[in-house]
Design a protein around this motif. Structure first.
Motif, short mmCIF file in Angstrom:
data_model
loop_
_atom_site.label_atom_id
_atom_site.label_comp_id
_atom_site.label_asym_id
_atom_site.label_seq_id
_atom_site.Cartn_x
_atom_site.Cartn_y
_atom_site.Cartn_z
N HIS A 4 0.85 -1.19 0.00
CA HIS A 4 0.00 0.00 0.00
C HIS A 4 0.89 1.24 0.00
O HIS A 4 1.94 1.25 0.64
CB HIS A 4 -0.92 0.01 1.22
N ARG A 6 0.99 5.48 0.66
CA ARG A 6 0.30 6.61 1.28
C ARG A 6 1.30 7.73 1.51
O ARG A 6 2.52 7.51 1.47
CB ARG A 6 -0.37 6.20 2.59
N SER A 9 3.70 10.31 7.03
CA SER A 9 2.97 10.84 8.19
C SER A 9 3.96 11.19 9.30
O SER A 9 5.06 10.62 9.38
CB SER A 9 2.00 9.76 8.67
N LEU A 53 6.20 10.04 0.07
CA LEU A 53 5.28 8.91 0.02
C LEU A 53 6.00 7.72 0.64
O LEU A 53 7.23 7.65 0.61
CB LEU A 53 4.91 8.55 -1.43
N ALA A 104 2.07 6.00 -7.84
CA ALA A 104 1.37 6.96 -6.98
C ALA A 104 1.81 8.39 -7.31
O ALA A 104 0.99 9.31 -7.32
CB ALA A 104 1.63 6.64 -5.51
#
Length: 150
Positions: A4, A6, A9, A53, A104
């Motif tokens: 995955h 994303r 963070s 990312l 992505a």
């Protein structure tokens, strides 16, 4: 293996740092704690323009990173995206994590209306170049550097 992707963070700091240090080791570059800290701050400062990312493995662990910088470009009124860093842990290579990170970024670029995405790699980085040859067109441009700091 399911991967995955994303955005990076604030809670990713320890795993990101480990990946970034491994990336530096791959290129035989030692990153100082001050540089690690500066890059972490830059990645989370919306005024800087450096973005990240991450790729996550099946258990949610970080297995890869990608840093990019959108910027102006004189050959188009559109922005371009510079892929600054791409790294996947050796154990996860061959499982499409790097390809998914690039996909992505392509999605981000398309959504944002960029003109293109580009990057550099070492000529002898055969593993990465196999991926890059599949997902991108090799440019005929040659890069020159003028070191400004000894």
């Amino acid at each position: 293996m399911e991967t995955h992707i994303r955005p990076l963070s604030l809670t990713d700091r320890p795993a990101w740092e480990s990946l970034f240090l491994a990336y530096g080791q791959f290129y035989k570059t030692d990153y100082s704690p001050a540089l690690i800290e500066a890059n972490w701050r830059r990645l989370h400062d919306p005024t800087v323009g450096l973005h990240g990312l991450v790729a996550l493995g099946e258990a949610g662990e970080l297995i890869g990173l990608l840093h990019y910088i959108p910027h102006l470009h004189t050959n188009s009124a559109r922005m371009v995206g510079y892929l600054e860093d791409l790294f996947v842990i050796p154990e996860a290579r061959g499982q499409r994590a790097g390809e998914k990170l690039i996909e992505a970024l392509v999605d981000i670029g398309k959504t944002s209306g960029w003109y293109r995405i580009y990057w550099h790699t070492h000529a002898d980085n055969a593993t990465a170049r196999k991926l890059y040859d599949r997902v991108a067109k090799l440019s005929a441009f040659v890069r020159y550097d003028i070191p400004l700091v000894p």
